[in-house]
Write a protein that holds these residues in place. Structure first.
Motif, PDB file in Angstrom:
ATOM      1  N   VAL A  39       0.753  -1.312   0.136  1.00  0.00           N
ATOM      2  CA  VAL A  39      -0.038  -0.042  -0.006  1.00  0.00           C
ATOM      3  C   VAL A  39       0.869   1.196  -0.021  1.00  0.00           C
ATOM      4  CG1 VAL A  39      -1.850   1.412   1.247  1.00  0.00           C
ATOM      5  CG2 VAL A  39      -1.795  -1.157   1.461  1.00  0.00           C
ATOM      6  N   THR A  40       1.826   1.313   0.853  1.00  0.00           N
ATOM      7  CA  THR A  40       2.900   2.248   0.737  1.00  0.00           C
ATOM      8  C   THR A  40       3.417   2.492  -0.530  1.00  0.00           C
ATOM      9  OG1 THR A  40       3.211   1.905   3.315  1.00  0.00           O
ATOM     10  CG2 THR A  40       4.764   3.473   1.848  1.00  0.00           C
ATOM     11  N   GLU A  41       3.876   1.357  -1.045  1.00  0.00           N
ATOM     12  CA  GLU A  41       4.631   1.689  -2.359  1.00  0.00           C
ATOM     13  C   GLU A  41       3.269   2.396  -3.319  1.00  0.00           C
ATOM     14  OE1 GLU A  41       5.623  -2.605  -3.190  1.00  0.00           O
ATOM     15  OE2 GLU A  41       7.746  -2.161  -2.489  1.00  0.00           O
ATOM     16  N   LYS A  42       2.118   1.866  -3.446  1.00  0.00           N
ATOM     17  CA  LYS A  42       1.283   2.497  -4.167  1.00  0.00           C
ATOM     18  C   LYS A  42       1.020   3.936  -3.931  1.00  0.00           C
ATOM     19  CE  LYS A  42      -3.772   1.896  -5.506  1.00  0.00           C
ATOM     20  NZ  LYS A  42      -5.027   1.207  -5.094  1.00  0.00           N
ATOM     21  N   ASN A  43       0.863   4.329  -2.587  1.00  0.00           N
ATOM     22  CA  ASN A  43       0.867   5.729  -2.427  1.00  0.00           C
ATOM     23  C   ASN A  43       2.225   6.626  -2.712  1.00  0.00           C
ATOM     24  OD1 ASN A  43      -1.495   5.139  -1.068  1.00  0.00           O
ATOM     25  ND2 ASN A  43      -0.493   4.958   0.837  1.00  0.00           N
ATOM     26  N   LEU A  70      -1.234  14.352   1.031  1.00  0.00           N
ATOM     27  CA  LEU A  70      -1.630  13.052   0.423  1.00  0.00           C
ATOM     28  C   LEU A  70      -1.842  11.751   1.552  1.00  0.00           C
ATOM     29  CD1 LEU A  70       0.244  12.797  -2.800  1.00  0.00           C
ATOM     30  CD2 LEU A  70      -2.272  13.024  -2.606  1.00  0.00           C
ATOM     31  N   SER A  71      -0.968  11.827   2.484  1.00  0.00           N
ATOM     32  CA  SER A  71      -0.893  10.821   3.402  1.00  0.00           C
ATOM     33  C   SER A  71      -2.449  10.973   4.386  1.00  0.00           C
ATOM     34  CB  SER A  71       0.334  10.659   4.777  1.00  0.00           C
ATOM     35  OG  SER A  71       0.264  12.133   5.291  1.00  0.00           O
ATOM     36  N   GLY A  72      -2.611  12.088   4.752  1.00  0.00           N
ATOM     37  CA  GLY A  72      -4.003  12.279   5.305  1.00  0.00           C
ATOM     38  C   GLY A  72      -5.062  11.818   4.343  1.00  0.00           C
ATOM     39  N   TYR A  73      -4.987  12.216   3.284  1.00  0.00           N
ATOM     40  CA  TYR A  73      -6.249  12.248   2.229  1.00  0.00           C
ATOM     41  C   TYR A  73      -6.305  10.489   2.154  1.00  0.00           C
ATOM     42  CZ  TYR A  73      -8.589  12.096  -2.155  1.00  0.00           C
ATOM     43  OH  TYR A  73      -9.599  11.973  -3.526  1.00  0.00           O
ATOM     44  N   HIS A  74      -5.113   9.798   2.087  1.00  0.00           N
ATOM     45  CA  HIS A  74      -5.106   8.299   2.111  1.00  0.00           C
ATOM     46  C   HIS A  74      -5.834   7.748   3.234  1.00  0.00           C
ATOM     47  CE1 HIS A  74      -3.178   8.127  -1.588  1.00  0.00           C
ATOM     48  NE2 HIS A  74      -1.911   8.345  -1.054  1.00  0.00           N
ATOM     49  N   LEU A  75      -5.540   8.268   4.397  1.00  0.00           N
ATOM     50  CA  LEU A  75      -6.138   7.819   5.616  1.00  0.00           C
ATOM     51  C   LEU A  75      -7.549   7.999   5.625  1.00  0.00           C
ATOM     52  CD1 LEU A  75      -5.392   6.249   8.386  1.00  0.00           C
ATOM     53  CD2 LEU A  75      -4.669   8.551   9.355  1.00  0.00           C
ATOM     54  N   LEU A  76      -7.925   9.306   5.450  1.00  0.00           N
ATOM     55  CA  LEU A  76      -9.500   9.552   5.498  1.00  0.00           C
ATOM     56  C   LEU A  76     -10.053   8.645   4.424  1.00  0.00           C
ATOM     57  CD1 LEU A  76      -9.469  13.465   5.510  1.00  0.00           C
ATOM     58  CD2 LEU A  76     -10.134  12.149   7.205  1.00  0.00           C
ATOM     59  N   ALA A  77      -9.599   8.404   3.139  1.00  0.00           N
ATOM     60  CA  ALA A  77     -10.462   7.312   2.194  1.00  0.00           C
ATOM     61  C   ALA A  77     -10.316   5.907   2.728  1.00  0.00           C
ATOM     62  CB  ALA A  77      -9.671   7.677   1.216  1.00  0.00           C
ATOM     63  N   PHE A 239      -2.777  12.759  12.246  1.00  0.00           N
ATOM     64  CA  PHE A 239      -2.302  12.659  10.679  1.00  0.00           C
ATOM     65  C   PHE A 239      -0.891  13.004  10.635  1.00  0.00           C
ATOM     66  CE2 PHE A 239      -6.805  13.869  10.591  1.00  0.00           C
ATOM     67  CZ  PHE A 239      -7.260  13.186   9.624  1.00  0.00           C
ATOM     68  N   ALA A 240      -0.361  13.808  11.442  1.00  0.00           N
ATOM     69  CA  ALA A 240       1.099  13.991  11.301  1.00  0.00           C
ATOM     70  C   ALA A 240       1.921  12.830  11.687  1.00  0.00           C
ATOM     71  CB  ALA A 240       1.758  14.963  12.392  1.00  0.00           C
ATOM     72  N   ALA A 241       1.466  11.835  12.584  1.00  0.00           N
ATOM     73  CA  ALA A 241       1.932  10.526  12.959  1.00  0.00           C
ATOM     74  C   ALA A 241       1.790   9.793  11.712  1.00  0.00           C
ATOM     75  CB  ALA A 241       1.367  10.031  14.099  1.00  0.00           C
ATOM     76  N   GLU A 242       0.808   9.631  11.138  1.00  0.00           N
ATOM     77  CA  GLU A 242       0.724   8.934   9.772  1.00  0.00           C
ATOM     78  C   GLU A 242       1.608   9.163   8.733  1.00  0.00           C
ATOM     79  OE1 GLU A 242      -0.708   6.122   6.818  1.00  0.00           O
ATOM     80  OE2 GLU A 242      -0.587   6.297   9.111  1.00  0.00           O
ATOM     81  N   PHE A 245       4.868   8.132   9.629  1.00  0.00           N
ATOM     82  CA  PHE A 245       4.971   6.813   9.428  1.00  0.00           C
ATOM     83  C   PHE A 245       5.415   6.189   8.051  1.00  0.00           C
ATOM     84  CE2 PHE A 245       2.384   2.932   8.521  1.00  0.00           C
ATOM     85  CZ  PHE A 245       3.094   1.878   9.208  1.00  0.00           C
ATOM     86  N   GLN A 246       4.548   7.117   6.999  1.00  0.00           N
ATOM     87  CA  GLN A 246       4.680   6.749   5.988  1.00  0.00           C
ATOM     88  C   GLN A 246       6.029   7.013   5.410  1.00  0.00           C
ATOM     89  OE1 GLN A 246       1.566   7.016   2.962  1.00  0.00           O
ATOM     90  NE2 GLN A 246      -0.037   6.911   4.273  1.00  0.00           N
ATOM     91  N   GLN A 247       6.721   7.942   5.735  1.00  0.00           N
ATOM     92  CA  GLN A 247       7.852   8.343   5.401  1.00  0.00           C
ATOM     93  C   GLN A 247       8.792   7.538   5.712  1.00  0.00           C
ATOM     94  OE1 GLN A 247       8.365  12.329   7.005  1.00  0.00           O
ATOM     95  NE2 GLN A 247       7.476  13.216   5.433  1.00  0.00           N
ATOM     96  N   GLY A 248       8.760   6.864   6.890  1.00  0.00           N
ATOM     97  CA  GLY A 248       9.576   5.858   7.482  1.00  0.00           C
ATOM     98  C   GLY A 248       9.546   4.520   6.688  1.00  0.00           C
ATOM     99  N   LEU A 249       8.554   4.241   6.176  1.00  0.00           N
ATOM    100  CA  LEU A 249       8.287   2.841   5.240  1.00  0.00           C
ATOM    101  C   LEU A 249       8.739   3.271   3.845  1.00  0.00           C
ATOM    102  CD1 LEU A 249       4.738   1.327   6.060  1.00  0.00           C
ATOM    103  CD2 LEU A 249       6.926   0.474   6.648  1.00  0.00           C
ATOM    104  N   ALA A 250       8.496   4.554   3.468  1.00  0.00           N
ATOM    105  CA  ALA A 250       9.041   4.878   2.174  1.00  0.00           C
ATOM    106  C   ALA A 250      10.599   4.899   2.087  1.00  0.00           C
ATOM    107  CB  ALA A 250       8.764   6.360   1.929  1.00  0.00           C
ATOM    108  N   GLN A 251      11.366   4.956   3.131  1.00  0.00           N
ATOM    109  CA  GLN A 251      12.646   4.931   3.107  1.00  0.00           C
ATOM    110  C   GLN A 251      13.224   3.497   3.220  1.00  0.00           C
ATOM    111  OE1 GLN A 251      14.188   6.794   6.781  1.00  0.00           O
ATOM    112  NE2 GLN A 251      13.385   8.952   5.972  1.00  0.00           N
ATOM    113  N   GLN A 252      12.348   2.595   3.591  1.00  0.00           N
ATOM    114  CA  GLN A 252      12.567   1.130   3.731  1.00  0.00           C
ATOM    115  C   GLN A 252      12.164   0.416   2.055  1.00  0.00           C
ATOM    116  OE1 GLN A 252      10.664  -1.167   6.345  1.00  0.00           O
ATOM    117  NE2 GLN A 252      11.193  -0.149   8.217  1.00  0.00           N
ATOM    118  N   VAL A 253      11.301   1.019   1.563  1.00  0.00           N
ATOM    119  CA  VAL A 253      10.936   0.931   0.011  1.00  0.00           C
ATOM    120  C   VAL A 253      12.154   1.158  -0.771  1.00  0.00           C
ATOM    121  CG1 VAL A 253       9.476   1.152  -1.568  1.00  0.00           C
ATOM    122  CG2 VAL A 253       8.638   0.826   0.560  1.00  0.00           C
TER     123      VAL A 253
END
Length: 254
Positions: A39-43, A70-77, A239-242, A245-253
């Protein structure tokens, strides 16, 4: 084995408080499993696609602000609070009021639909907005994520109600009458005369030009994100925590 990352996000079973036409999500103390890597890769792919489409015409828009929006937008969706394809509006109050710092992105075509000046609250600052509040009669802007509400006719003409989604940060927006409206002080002509935009009572005020078209575009539960690099927001916002979190996963990806 990859280490699991844990972060405080919205709980699927967490209580939801009604506030006008919006739902305010009450954060809970229990952590949930992080978003799957796929999901993170898709985002990330979506971020890169939108950035490539908008960067040339978006002026001072920064990629990191787009990523947070966008991270907040995805979370709301993901939580069913935002319908698929609704536009994303973002404001960057780290920029001076003399620059276009509001952008509307068509999430279906992944393109920039509108960019404009936007005024901040009179007690938030002069050229720059540096102070923010959720308090009634503070005459300050509030940061964070909102859903747009219904349009109505007020003292500024056609206006658009806003429902803040972040408890203690912007959830009093409707009670404070924080709305999107147009104003004579939110124009290029005002900037030429005074070296900055005029200021509102806390509302994100826009130029008159194409204003009713903007309202028609973003009304009825689309996503608005108002950004500023403020420590109190980063510390308190789910939302900032999310986003972190996504930034951290992005670094892994990567």
């Amino acid at each position: 084995m990859r280490k699991k990352l844990v972060v405080c996000l919205f709980l699927i079973a967490s209580p939801v408080l009604s506030f006008g036409d919006a739902h305010l999500v009450q954060p809970g103390p229990t952590s949930v499993e992080p978003m799957e890597r796929s999901v993170t890769e898709k985002n990330l792919e979506l971020l890169e696609r939108i950035w490539e489409n908008v960067r040339q015409d978006a002026g001072s828009l920064r990629k990191e602000v787009l990523q947070r929006a966008l991270s907040g937008y995805h979370l709301l969706a993901e939580k069913g609070m935002l319908a698929e394809g609704k536009p994303l509006t973002l404001v960057d109050f780290d920029l001076p009021s003399t620059e276009k710092r509001l952008w509307i992105i068509d999430m279906e075509s992944k393109t920039l639909q509108h960019a404009s000046l936007v005024a901040h609250g009179r007690n938030s600052g002069d050229l720059l907005a540096t102070n923010f509040s959720n308090t009634p009669d503070s005459y300050m802007s509030s940061l964070g994520f909102y859903l747009t509400g219904e349009k109505y006719i007020g003292k500024h003409g056609v206006s658009l109600r806003l429902d803040g989604l972040e408890k203690g940060i912007n959830d009093k927006a409707r009670a404070r009458a924080i709305v999107i409206h147009s104003a004579d002080y939110a124009t290029e002509e005002f900037v030429e005369s005074y070296g900055r935009l005029g200021r509102s009572l806390g509302c994100p005020a826009l130029p008159h030009e194409n204003f009713e078209g903007v309202i028609a575009l973003i009304q009825d539960k689309s996503c608005l994100y108002i950004h500023a690099d403020q420590p109190f927001y980063q510390e308190r916002s789910i939302f900032a925590a999310e986003a972190a979190f996504q930034q951290g996963l992005a670094q892994q990806v990567q």
